[in-house]
Design a protein around this motif. Structure first.
Motif: not given
Length: 55
Positions: A38-51
């Motif tokens: 819940f503290t992970y950055k949303k931008e990083a999650i979005k970038e990882l999901s688009e890999l």
């Protein structure tokens, strides 16, 4: 079979602390994981999901 194991464990002094320790370790791991997610950055999650779909 459980009867034999239970009898052997009952003869060990202080054996009741091991289930408590294992519960605390497991609980603290999942609380830490919950906090990290819940503290992970949303931008990083979005970038990882688009890999997988990037060329």
């Amino acid at each position: 079979m459980l009867k034999f194991v239970q009898h052997n464990l009952e003869t060990i002094a202080g054996v009741a602390i091991y289930p408590i320790i294992s519960l605390l370790i497991c609980f603290s791991f999942f609380v830490g994981l919950f906090f990290w997610v819940f503290t992970y950055k949303k931008e990083a999650i979005k970038e990882l999901s688009e890999l997988p779909i990037k060329d």
